[in-house]
Design a protein around this motif. Sequence first.
Motif, PDB file in Angstrom:
ATOM      1  N   ARG A  19       0.866  -1.184   0.000  1.00 27.16           N
ATOM      2  CA  ARG A  19       0.000   0.000   0.000  1.00 27.16           C
ATOM      3  C   ARG A  19       0.893   1.221   0.000  1.00 27.16           C
ATOM      4  O   ARG A  19       1.843   1.295   0.788  1.00 27.16           O
ATOM      5  CB  ARG A  19      -0.877  -0.030   1.245  1.00 27.16           C
ATOM      6  N   TYR A  20       0.576   2.182  -0.864  1.00 32.01           N
ATOM      7  CA  TYR A  20       1.386   3.394  -0.984  1.00 32.01           C
ATOM      8  C   TYR A  20       0.480   4.623  -1.003  1.00 32.01           C
ATOM      9  O   TYR A  20      -0.573   4.610  -1.645  1.00 32.01           O
ATOM     10  CB  TYR A  20       2.194   3.389  -2.290  1.00 32.01           C
ATOM     11  N   GLU A  21       0.921   5.669  -0.339  1.00 38.40           N
ATOM     12  CA  GLU A  21       0.236   6.955  -0.446  1.00 38.40           C
ATOM     13  C   GLU A  21       0.686   7.600  -1.745  1.00 38.40           C
ATOM     14  O   GLU A  21       1.851   7.498  -2.137  1.00 38.40           O
ATOM     15  CB  GLU A  21       0.576   7.835   0.747  1.00 38.40           C
ATOM     16  N   ILE A  22      -0.255   8.285  -2.429  1.00 37.11           N
ATOM     17  CA  ILE A  22       0.040   8.871  -3.731  1.00 37.11           C
ATOM     18  C   ILE A  22      -0.389  10.328  -3.794  1.00 37.11           C
ATOM     19  O   ILE A  22      -1.226  10.779  -3.016  1.00 37.11           O
ATOM     20  CB  ILE A  22      -0.667   8.094  -4.873  1.00 37.11           C
ATOM     21  N   ASP A  23       0.199  11.031  -4.750  1.00 37.40           N
ATOM     22  CA  ASP A  23      -0.279  12.336  -5.174  1.00 37.40           C
ATOM     23  C   ASP A  23      -0.870  12.155  -6.556  1.00 37.40           C
ATOM     24  O   ASP A  23      -0.476  11.260  -7.318  1.00 37.40           O
ATOM     25  CB  ASP A  23       0.871  13.350  -5.233  1.00 37.40           C
ATOM     26  N   LEU A  24      -1.823  13.028  -6.889  1.00 37.98           N
ATOM     27  CA  LEU A  24      -2.537  12.935  -8.158  1.00 37.98           C
ATOM     28  C   LEU A  24      -2.329  14.200  -8.981  1.00 37.98           C
ATOM     29  O   LEU A  24      -1.473  15.021  -8.666  1.00 37.98           O
ATOM     30  CB  LEU A  24      -4.034  12.730  -7.886  1.00 37.98           C
ATOM     31  N   GLY A  25      -3.180  14.338  -9.996  1.00 36.73           N
ATOM     32  CA  GLY A  25      -3.172  15.553 -10.803  1.00 36.73           C
ATOM     33  C   GLY A  25      -3.629  16.746  -9.988  1.00 36.73           C
ATOM     34  O   GLY A  25      -4.249  16.603  -8.935  1.00 36.73           O
ATOM     35  N   SER A  26      -3.354  17.932 -10.511  1.00 34.10           N
ATOM     36  CA  SER A  26      -3.664  19.170  -9.784  1.00 34.10           C
ATOM     37  C   SER A  26      -5.162  19.407  -9.612  1.00 34.10           C
ATOM     38  O   SER A  26      -5.569  20.202  -8.768  1.00 34.10           O
ATOM     39  CB  SER A  26      -3.031  20.358 -10.505  1.00 34.10           C
ATOM     40  N   GLN A  27      -5.998  18.736 -10.388  1.00 36.23           N
ATOM     41  CA  GLN A  27      -7.463  18.791 -10.267  1.00 36.23           C
ATOM     42  C   GLN A  27      -7.962  17.354 -10.086  1.00 36.23           C
ATOM     43  O   GLN A  27      -8.488  16.749 -11.017  1.00 36.23           O
ATOM     44  CB  GLN A  27      -8.077  19.429 -11.527  1.00 36.23           C
ATOM     45  N   PRO A  28      -7.807  16.791  -8.895  1.00 40.80           N
ATOM     46  CA  PRO A  28      -7.981  15.343  -8.716  1.00 40.80           C
ATOM     47  C   PRO A  28      -9.414  14.805  -8.785  1.00 40.80           C
ATOM     48  O   PRO A  28      -9.606  13.617  -9.005  1.00 40.80           O
ATOM     49  CB  PRO A  28      -7.381  15.082  -7.336  1.00 40.80           C
ATOM     50  N   VAL A  29     -10.418  15.641  -8.615  1.00 45.31           N
ATOM     51  CA  VAL A  29     -11.789  15.148  -8.590  1.00 45.31           C
ATOM     52  C   VAL A  29     -12.322  15.006 -10.014  1.00 45.31           C
ATOM     53  O   VAL A  29     -12.241  15.944 -10.811  1.00 45.31           O
ATOM     54  CB  VAL A  29     -12.705  16.071  -7.756  1.00 45.31           C
ATOM     55  N   GLY A  30     -12.852  13.818 -10.312  1.00 39.48           N
ATOM     56  CA  GLY A  30     -13.416  13.557 -11.633  1.00 39.48           C
ATOM     57  C   GLY A  30     -12.412  12.893 -12.558  1.00 39.48           C
ATOM     58  O   GLY A  30     -11.209  12.949 -12.342  1.00 39.48           O
ATOM     59  N   PRO A  31     -12.932  12.257 -13.610  1.00 38.87           N
ATOM     60  CA  PRO A  31     -12.061  11.543 -14.552  1.00 38.87           C
ATOM     61  C   PRO A  31     -11.386  12.485 -15.540  1.00 38.87           C
ATOM     62  O   PRO A  31     -11.912  13.560 -15.853  1.00 38.87           O
ATOM     63  CB  PRO A  31     -13.033  10.608 -15.278  1.00 38.87           C
ATOM     64  N   LYS A  32     -10.232  12.084 -16.027  1.00 39.27           N
ATOM     65  CA  LYS A  32      -9.534  12.847 -17.061  1.00 39.27           C
ATOM     66  C   LYS A  32     -10.355  12.780 -18.336  1.00 39.27           C
ATOM     67  O   LYS A  32     -10.782  11.717 -18.755  1.00 39.27           O
ATOM     68  CB  LYS A  32      -8.140  12.280 -17.299  1.00 39.27           C
ATOM     69  N   LYS A  74      -6.415  16.328 -14.438  1.00 37.91           N
ATOM     70  CA  LYS A  74      -7.116  15.223 -13.786  1.00 37.91           C
ATOM     71  C   LYS A  74      -6.390  13.900 -14.022  1.00 37.91           C
ATOM     72  O   LYS A  74      -5.720  13.718 -15.022  1.00 37.91           O
ATOM     73  CB  LYS A  74      -8.549  15.134 -14.295  1.00 37.91           C
ATOM     74  N   THR A  75      -6.563  12.998 -13.082  1.00 39.82           N
ATOM     75  CA  THR A  75      -6.043  11.640 -13.187  1.00 39.82           C
ATOM     76  C   THR A  75      -7.168  10.775 -13.747  1.00 39.82           C
ATOM     77  O   THR A  75      -8.310  10.887 -13.298  1.00 39.82           O
ATOM     78  CB  THR A  75      -5.593  11.137 -11.802  1.00 39.82           C
ATOM     79  N   PRO A  76      -6.885   9.917 -14.726  1.00 38.32           N
ATOM     80  CA  PRO A  76      -7.949   9.087 -15.315  1.00 38.32           C
ATOM     81  C   PRO A  76      -8.637   8.201 -14.282  1.00 38.32           C
ATOM     82  O   PRO A  76      -8.115   7.961 -13.199  1.00 38.32           O
ATOM     83  CB  PRO A  76      -7.202   8.216 -16.326  1.00 38.32           C
ATOM     84  N   GLU A  77      -9.800   7.706 -14.661  1.00 38.51           N
ATOM     85  CA  GLU A  77     -10.536   6.712 -13.880  1.00 38.51           C
ATOM     86  C   GLU A  77     -10.964   5.618 -14.848  1.00 38.51           C
ATOM     87  O   GLU A  77     -11.373   5.907 -15.967  1.00 38.51           O
ATOM     88  CB  GLU A  77     -11.767   7.335 -13.218  1.00 38.51           C
ATOM     89  N   GLY A  78     -10.835   4.372 -14.422  1.00 39.73           N
ATOM     90  CA  GLY A  78     -11.248   3.262 -15.266  1.00 39.73           C
ATOM     91  C   GLY A  78     -10.268   2.113 -15.206  1.00 39.73           C
ATOM     92  O   GLY A  78      -9.412   2.043 -14.325  1.00 39.73           O
ATOM     93  N   LYS A  79     -10.397   1.221 -16.198  1.00 36.35           N
ATOM     94  CA  LYS A  79      -9.560   0.023 -16.271  1.00 36.35           C
ATOM     95  C   LYS A  79      -8.490   0.206 -17.342  1.00 36.35           C
ATOM     96  O   LYS A  79      -8.807   0.510 -18.493  1.00 36.35           O
ATOM     97  CB  LYS A  79     -10.422  -1.200 -16.585  1.00 36.35           C
ATOM     98  N   TYR A  80      -7.245  -0.003 -16.928  1.00 35.09           N
ATOM     99  CA  TYR A  80      -6.092   0.165 -17.805  1.00 35.09           C
ATOM    100  C   TYR A  80      -5.122  -0.985 -17.565  1.00 35.09           C
ATOM    101  O   TYR A  80      -5.425  -1.918 -16.835  1.00 35.09           O
ATOM    102  CB  TYR A  80      -5.410   1.520 -17.517  1.00 35.09           C
ATOM    103  N   HIS A  81      -3.942  -0.900 -18.158  1.00 33.80           N
ATOM    104  CA  HIS A  81      -2.873  -1.845 -17.837  1.00 33.80           C
ATOM    105  C   HIS A  81      -1.522  -1.140 -17.965  1.00 33.80           C
ATOM    106  O   HIS A  81      -1.409  -0.090 -18.613  1.00 33.80           O
ATOM    107  CB  HIS A  81      -2.932  -3.113 -18.706  1.00 33.80           C
ATOM    108  N   ILE A  82      -0.533  -1.733 -17.327  1.00 36.40           N
ATOM    109  CA  ILE A  82       0.829  -1.195 -17.379  1.00 36.40           C
ATOM    110  C   ILE A  82       1.416  -1.554 -18.740  1.00 36.40           C
ATOM    111  O   ILE A  82       1.397  -2.717 -19.143  1.00 36.40           O
ATOM    112  CB  ILE A  82       1.700  -1.766 -16.233  1.00 36.40           C
ATOM    113  N   THR A  83       1.938  -0.546 -19.440  1.00 34.34           N
ATOM    114  CA  THR A  83       2.482  -0.783 -20.779  1.00 34.34           C
ATOM    115  C   THR A  83       3.987  -1.027 -20.771  1.00 34.34           C
ATOM    116  O   THR A  83       4.476  -1.838 -21.555  1.00 34.34           O
ATOM    117  CB  THR A  83       2.194   0.408 -21.707  1.00 34.34           C
TER     118      THR A  83
END
Length: 163
Positions: free
Chosen positions: A53-66, A73-82
């Motif tokens: 478990r890690y604490e994180i920082d997000l985008g400067s406008q963190p509420v809502g999907p990119k 904004k930081t995206p929301e949804g299902k992705y994978h590591i490329t």
Amino acid sequence: MTNRRFFLLGAATMLTACFPAIGSIPQPKVTSIEVHKADRVLKLLSYGIPIRRYEIDLGSQPVGPKRQRGDGKTPEGKYHITHVNTQSRFTLSLGINYPNDEDLRISTAAGVDPGDDIFVHGLPNGYGSAAPDWTSGCMAVGNAEIKEIVSLVKPGTPITIYP
């Protein structure tokens, strides 16, 4: 009695050969990643069981999907590591396949550029700390943490980003 001691000593020697040396115990396989934006937490999971478990920082406008480039904004949804980026400006980083098909559908319908280059990364090279929610939409951890994450996570690992 001597035969019994010899047998027990031999059995103990054989058993210790079956176990790895202390410090070389294999780490659990990371099978998925969860990010909980509201809690500012990134979890590594092994078959559904949280192992880190890690604490994180997000985008400067963190509420809502990119939704578009530059929205902070930081995206929301299902992705994978490329991929793993060892030449990152942020110590190390793991690429995420943003935008995915759903993101492209939404941005095309809105007539906007969805943006790209979303990563899980460390701090900027040469910095020891950063202000909260300072990224352009990525998920940032400390430098020691990104080194550990990169050592455990392989390309192709699914990452789900929750609000």
